[in-house]
Design an enzyme around this catalytic site. Structure first.
Site, short mmCIF file in Angstrom:
data_model
loop_
_atom_site.label_atom_id
_atom_site.label_comp_id
_atom_site.label_asym_id
_atom_site.label_seq_id
_atom_site.Cartn_x
_atom_site.Cartn_y
_atom_site.Cartn_z
N ARG A 53 -53.02 19.68 -149.35
CA ARG A 53 -54.29 19.46 -150.04
C ARG A 53 -54.93 20.80 -150.39
O ARG A 53 -54.98 21.70 -149.56
CB ARG A 53 -55.25 18.67 -149.15
CG ARG A 53 -54.70 17.34 -148.68
CD ARG A 53 -55.61 16.75 -147.62
NE ARG A 53 -55.06 15.53 -147.05
CZ ARG A 53 -55.60 14.86 -146.04
NH1 ARG A 53 -56.71 15.33 -145.47
NH2 ARG A 53 -55.04 13.76 -145.59
N ASP A 55 -58.60 22.51 -151.60
CA ASP A 55 -60.02 22.19 -151.57
C ASP A 55 -60.59 22.07 -152.98
O ASP A 55 -59.99 22.52 -153.96
CB ASP A 55 -60.79 23.29 -150.84
CG ASP A 55 -60.35 23.48 -149.40
OD1 ASP A 55 -59.86 22.50 -148.81
OD2 ASP A 55 -60.50 24.60 -148.87
N TYR A 113 -50.01 31.58 -150.74
CA TYR A 113 -51.33 31.53 -151.38
C TYR A 113 -51.73 32.94 -151.81
O TYR A 113 -51.39 33.91 -151.15
CB TYR A 113 -52.39 31.00 -150.42
CG TYR A 113 -52.42 29.50 -150.25
CD1 TYR A 113 -53.23 28.70 -151.07
CD2 TYR A 113 -51.65 28.87 -149.28
CE1 TYR A 113 -53.28 27.34 -150.91
CE2 TYR A 113 -51.69 27.49 -149.11
CZ TYR A 113 -52.51 26.73 -149.94
OH TYR A 113 -52.55 25.36 -149.78
N ARG A 200 -59.18 30.76 -146.61
CA ARG A 200 -60.49 31.21 -147.06
C ARG A 200 -61.29 31.86 -145.93
O ARG A 200 -62.02 32.83 -146.16
CB ARG A 200 -61.26 30.03 -147.67
CG ARG A 200 -60.67 29.55 -148.99
CD ARG A 200 -61.28 28.23 -149.42
NE ARG A 200 -62.72 28.35 -149.60
CZ ARG A 200 -63.53 27.27 -149.73
NH1 ARG A 200 -63.02 26.05 -149.68
NH2 ARG A 200 -64.83 27.46 -149.90
#
Length: 250
Positions: A53, A55, A113, A200
């Site tokens: 998933r 965000d 990422y 993050r």
């Protein structure tokens, strides 16, 4: 009757969406948009499985998803149909038929990422939707030293907003690369998987180090505490992009 399994590579600008996962309260999600179109194409209810998933506001250049169906349709036709009806900020770049047991989430071995920071006095309007603007000059040397403390098989309880006590918070980060390209700072994370908000929060923490608001010794203490710490802020979603999901065959 045989069950067919299709694997897709999806790219999207997540700016105006509520994330990847389909939600009951809104149809404004990446998964929801794709499922609705596939269901019309196959004339049956299609449920897709994503590799993970993302965000609300997070982007992807390499999201992988798959779905099972009783109907066989040429992969070129599936791709063409999707791209005909998907909004312009979501695109399917590849569709292939795979063995029935393939699962985009369970079979993923590695994810990468990328987080982009615009470290300059002025905001660049052309990348403002895809980067975190920080005016204060960041110390890359301490950020690089700190990043080495975050590599390896580690309990990342201090760096996630996942509240479940049953789920393991142990993940392996294979490497973190930090480089400056003119006014842009690029942070690449490569690991076997990432917890909710983990990347993050790690970025927010590295920025605190880059601002000299935290030391490597303090970072080690926070890491060992295994408790979420308010000194480790959550970086904005817009700077994050899922670049690649790797499987055994690649």
């Amino acid at each position: 009757m045989p069950k067919y399994n299709y694997k897709m590579k999806i790219v999207y600008d997540g700016t105006r969406y509520k994330g990847w996962q389909r939600l009951k309260a809104t149809d404004n999600t990446i998964q929801g948009k794709i499922e609705d179109i596939l269901s019309k194409n196959f004339d049956e209810e299609i449920k897709i499985v994503g590799s993970g998933r993302t965000d609300s506001g997070v982007h992807a250049r390499g999201q992988i998803a798959n779905f099972w169906t009783q109907k066989r349709i040429n992969v070129s036709e599936i791709k063409r149909y999707l791209n005909r009806y998907l909004p312009e900020d979501i695109s399917c770049v590849n569709v292939e038929e795979v063995e029935e047991r393939f699962h985009s989430r369970y079979n993923a071995k590695k994810k990468r990422y990328r987080y982009t920071i615009q470290n300059d006095e002025c905001i660049n309007p052309f990348i403002r939707k895809y980067s975190w603007h920080i005016e204060e000059k960041l110390d890359l040397d301490i950020m690089k030293r700190a990043s080495k403390l975050l590599e390896g098989k580690i309990d990342f309880s201090s760096f996630t907003n996942l509240k479940s006590k049953k789920k393991s918070k142990i993940r392996t980060i294979y490497k973190i690369n930090i480089l400056r390209n003119d006014s842009k700072i690029i942070i690449d994370f490569e690991g076997d998987g990432f917890l909710q908000h983990m990347v993050r929060i790690l970025v927010g923490t590295l920025v605190e180090l880059g601002k000299n608001n935290m030391t490597c010794e303090e970072l080690e203490l926070i890491l060992r505490s295994k408790k979420r710490n308010e000194r480790c802020p959550l970086a904005p979603a817009k700077g994050l992009c899922l670049e690649e999901v790797c499987y055994e065959d690649n």
